[in-house]
Design an enzyme around this catalytic site. Structure first.
Site, PDB file in Angstrom:
ATOM      1  N   TYR A 161       0.851  -1.184   0.000  1.00 35.37           N
ATOM      2  CA  TYR A 161       0.000   0.000   0.000  1.00 35.37           C
ATOM      3  C   TYR A 161       0.886   1.233   0.000  1.00 35.37           C
ATOM      4  O   TYR A 161       1.833   1.318   0.776  1.00 35.37           O
ATOM      5  CB  TYR A 161      -0.894   0.008   1.245  1.00 35.37           C
ATOM      6  CG  TYR A 161      -1.788   1.225   1.373  1.00 35.37           C
ATOM      7  CD1 TYR A 161      -2.824   1.444   0.478  1.00 35.37           C
ATOM      8  CD2 TYR A 161      -1.597   2.143   2.403  1.00 35.37           C
ATOM      9  CE1 TYR A 161      -3.661   2.553   0.611  1.00 35.37           C
ATOM     10  CE2 TYR A 161      -2.427   3.248   2.543  1.00 35.37           C
ATOM     11  CZ  TYR A 161      -3.453   3.450   1.642  1.00 35.37           C
ATOM     12  OH  TYR A 161      -4.273   4.548   1.777  1.00 35.37           O
ATOM     13  N   ASP A 218       9.222   2.941  -0.178  1.00 34.57           N
ATOM     14  CA  ASP A 218       8.172   3.577   0.608  1.00 34.57           C
ATOM     15  C   ASP A 218       8.366   3.152   2.057  1.00 34.57           C
ATOM     16  O   ASP A 218       7.960   2.070   2.466  1.00 34.57           O
ATOM     17  CB  ASP A 218       6.794   3.156   0.082  1.00 34.57           C
ATOM     18  CG  ASP A 218       5.671   3.785   0.892  1.00 34.57           C
ATOM     19  OD1 ASP A 218       5.960   4.445   1.913  1.00 34.57           O
ATOM     20  OD2 ASP A 218       4.500   3.618   0.496  1.00 34.57           O
ATOM     21  N   LYS A 272       4.304   8.832   9.035  1.00 35.02           N
ATOM     22  CA  LYS A 272       4.044   8.235  10.348  1.00 35.02           C
ATOM     23  C   LYS A 272       5.020   8.705  11.425  1.00 35.02           C
ATOM     24  O   LYS A 272       4.840   9.803  11.936  1.00 35.02           O
ATOM     25  CB  LYS A 272       3.957   6.710  10.201  1.00 35.02           C
ATOM     26  CG  LYS A 272       2.792   6.358   9.252  1.00 35.02           C
ATOM     27  CD  LYS A 272       2.359   4.934   9.163  1.00 35.02           C
ATOM     28  CE  LYS A 272       1.037   4.858   8.391  1.00 35.02           C
ATOM     29  NZ  LYS A 272       1.061   4.034   7.203  1.00 35.02           N
TER      30      LYS A 272
END
Ligand SMILES: *Cc1c(COP(=O)(O)O)cnc(C)c1O
Length: 437
Positions: A151, A246, A274
């Site tokens: 994702y 990522d 995050k």
């Protein structure tokens, strides 16, 4: 039975969810929060402290969601709270540069040898979307290679899941995404180097970037097989594609040098999110100056943001990284996560439940499956009914887990031995529940 217990304990959450459902799609601001895949209503949070969250009815839970990753120091770490409070008193946003941006940029660049320049954005979605635009702009190529089950946020070109014929052209996984966009997203299975090689061979000189989570975290935690990331590095060099890691989830989560330091691989571009925001909305992308200097206003690849480099988010990020820099946090996280994994395995084997633990440091998933999990097909072949029973029992016992087989559990430095042992004790009961039909 489980649902009844929870309903009787959480009437205020039930009421709040009914209200929210009249106001917001599914009653939530992000889909996973609605608990659809475990068939029950979500708890509404009143507050968090350390490893714990408290719901509207005052029930306390040990939290392994941790905002889906950012809160590596737990809820409300005092240094971060102080930094945010101090920054808020000086102004929440300016639309003009501040030195806080350079301070966090310096910290990030010092942590990552492959990163010479960085651009701050507001979400992981924005970071990956922008990094891909840069890769395309810098190489003059349109296609990207992406792994099924990885994702990278919800921008159009990345919102491509699996089809069964997964190694063909991308098919949009949401209405509203034109095929004209996703046809440039070429899909391969995670941990399969040969698939990447064939894809590059079949699309010579058109692949701008190979995009990957170096440790998959969004199909549950799946570590890269030995040699996989190095193989990607070599293939990218051979075919002139950029390697884009990522690390929105893994960045500053698995090591201060991120996953790239654990595996000794230097990507061309890295996305962060995050943890670097210290719990506030912040993300970043960066890499070699040669590429990053293509970004506006140094170069022609346009990307901008009203709240990017926000002073509160910068302050939170700086305070967070300061706490992590000496590396001792990661040792503690490793010790606690390993203790938890061992306890879960024991609880499962006592209950006769087949599980596989996918784990790197403080990222962990308990897959309800009797065979190894190395890619999305494996992760999709789990006993999700057993997971739902396990999840419900854990929640009833005061342990909140991410509500899906495709999510990663996170630990924080506030998860001490007492928390872990309480969790293991609850898991012994929950595994018995999981084994009952
Ligand atoms: C969470 C995540 C994203 C998206 O980040 P948002 O801040 O939710 O937009 C992208 N990539 C990875 C690997 C993630 O874990």
């Amino acid at each position: 039975m489980q649902t009844q217990t929870t309903l009787s304990k959480t009437p205020r959450s039930t009421e709040a969810f009914a209200r929210a459902g009249q106001l917001m799609p599914g009653g939530v601001s992000s889909p996973v929060r609605a608990y659809k895949s475990v068939g029950r209503d979500p708890i509404f949070v009143q507050s968090g402290s350390g490893a714990y969250v408290k719901d509207l009815d005052g029930n306390e839970y040990i939290d392994y969601v941790l905002s889906y990753g950012p809160l590596i120091l737990g809820h409300c770490p005092s240094t971060v709270v102080t930094a945010i409070t101090k920054a808020a008193g000086k102004g929440s946003s300016f639309g003009m540069p501040t030195t806080a941006e350079s301070n966090l940029a310096e910290q990030v660049i010092n942590a990552l040898p492959a990163m010479e320049r960085v651009r701050f954005v507001n979400s992981g979605t924005e970071a990956t979307m922008s990094a891909i635009r840069l890769a395309r702009g810098a190489t003059g190529r349109a296609n990207i290679i992406k792994c099924t089950g990885c994702y990278h946020g919800h921008s159009d070109g990345l919102l491509v899941e699996v089809g069964s014929g997964a190694t063909t052209l991308g098919v949009p996984s949401s209405p509203g995404v034109p095929e004209a966009i996703t046809q440039h997203t070429l899909l391969v299975p995670f941990n399969d180097l040969e698939a990447v090689r064939s894809m590059l061979k079949a699309n010579p000189d058109t692949v701008a970037a190979v995009v990957v989570e170096p440790i998959a975290g969004n199909m549950g935690t799946i570590p890269p097989l030995p040699g996989y990331l190095q193989g990607l590095r070599d293939l990218c060099d051979e075919y002139g594609a950029l390697l884009l890691f990522d690390e929105v989830m893994t960045g500053f989560r698995v090591a201060y040098g991120c996953a790239q330091s654990l595996y000794g691989i230097e990507p061309d571009l890295t996305c962060l999110g995050k943890v670097i925001g210290g719990g506030l909305p912040c993300a970043a992308y960066g890499g070699r100056a040669k590429w990053m200097n293509q970004v506006a206003p140094s170069g022609p690849v346009y990307q901008a943001g009203t709240l990017s480099g926000n002073p509160l988010a910068m302050a939170a990020g700086i305070a967070m990284l300061n706490e992590l820099q000496d590396g001792s946090a990661y040792e503690q996280l490793e010790a606690m996560a390993s203790r938890l994994a061992t306890g879960l395995e024991l609880a499962a084997s006592e209950a006769g439940v087949a599980i596989q633990i996918g784990r790197v440091g403080s990222m962990l998933t308990c897959f309800f499956r009797d065979k190894p999990v190395t890619n999305y097909d494996d992760a999709s072949d789990c006993d999700t009914n057993a997971l739902a029973r396990f999840f419900g029992s854990m929640l009833d016992q005061g342990i909140v887990l991410p509500p899906s087989q495709y999510e990663t559990w996170f630990l924080s430095t506030a998860h001490d031995e007492a928390c872990i042992d309480k969790t293991i004790a609850a898991a012994k009961v929950a595994m018995q529940q999981a084994s009952n039909q």
